[in-house]
Motif scaffolding. Structure first.
Motif, PDB file in Angstrom:
ATOM      1  N   ALA A  14      -2.949   4.502   5.111  1.00 14.44           N
ATOM      2  CA  ALA A  14      -1.813   4.300   4.202  1.00 14.44           C
ATOM      3  C   ALA A  14      -0.796   3.344   4.818  1.00 14.44           C
ATOM      4  N   PHE A  15      -0.538   3.489   6.110  1.00 13.36           N
ATOM      5  CA  PHE A  15       0.391   2.588   6.796  1.00 13.36           C
ATOM      6  C   PHE A  15      -0.131   1.154   6.748  1.00 13.36           C
ATOM      7  N   ARG A  17      -2.213  -0.178   4.611  1.00 12.88           N
ATOM      8  CA  ARG A  17      -2.126  -0.695   3.234  1.00 12.88           C
ATOM      9  C   ARG A  17      -0.701  -1.112   2.878  1.00 12.88           C
ATOM     10  N   ASN A  18       0.282  -0.286   3.243  1.00 15.77           N
ATOM     11  CA  ASN A  18       1.675  -0.608   2.925  1.00 15.77           C
ATOM     12  C   ASN A  18       2.144  -1.884   3.615  1.00 15.77           C
ATOM     13  N   VAL A  19       1.865  -2.001   4.895  1.00 11.56           N
ATOM     14  CA  VAL A  19       2.277  -3.195   5.639  1.00 11.56           C
ATOM     15  C   VAL A  19       1.508  -4.410   5.129  1.00 11.56           C
ATOM     16  N   THR A  21       0.223  -4.921   2.100  1.00 13.03           N
ATOM     17  CA  THR A  21       0.740  -5.293   0.783  1.00 13.03           C
ATOM     18  C   THR A  21       2.037  -6.087   0.903  1.00 13.03           C
ATOM     19  N   TYR A  22       2.929  -5.625   1.768  1.00  7.78           N
ATOM     20  CA  TYR A  22       4.212  -6.305   1.962  1.00  7.78           C
ATOM     21  C   TYR A  22       4.013  -7.736   2.456  1.00  7.78           C
TER      22      TYR A  22
END
Length: 67
Positions: A14-15, A17-19, A21-22
């Protein structure tokens, strides 16, 4: 100097994916690895402008000691 490629080293999907995506929204190429050895190999072969790594610990020791 703008980083055109970053390397994320973390076991948390999840981490990552979040980074990812940003930074991809900013036009940055993102590569990732789930553990230190693979991350080290990627860093040596892809020459990222920035490395983001977790400070996860296993058995009281940093999983990427020596970096």
């Amino acid at each position: 100097m703008k980083a055109s490629r970053i390397l994320i080293i973390d076991q948390d999907d999840a981490f990552i994916r979040n980074v990812q995506t940003y930074f991809e929204a900013l036009g940055v190429d993102v590569i990732s690895a789930e553990e230190g050895t693979a991350g080290y190999r990627l860093a040596k072969t892809t020459d990222p402008g920035l490395i983001v790594r977790s400070e996860a610990r296993r058995g009281g020791k940093e999983c990427m000691s020596g970096w």
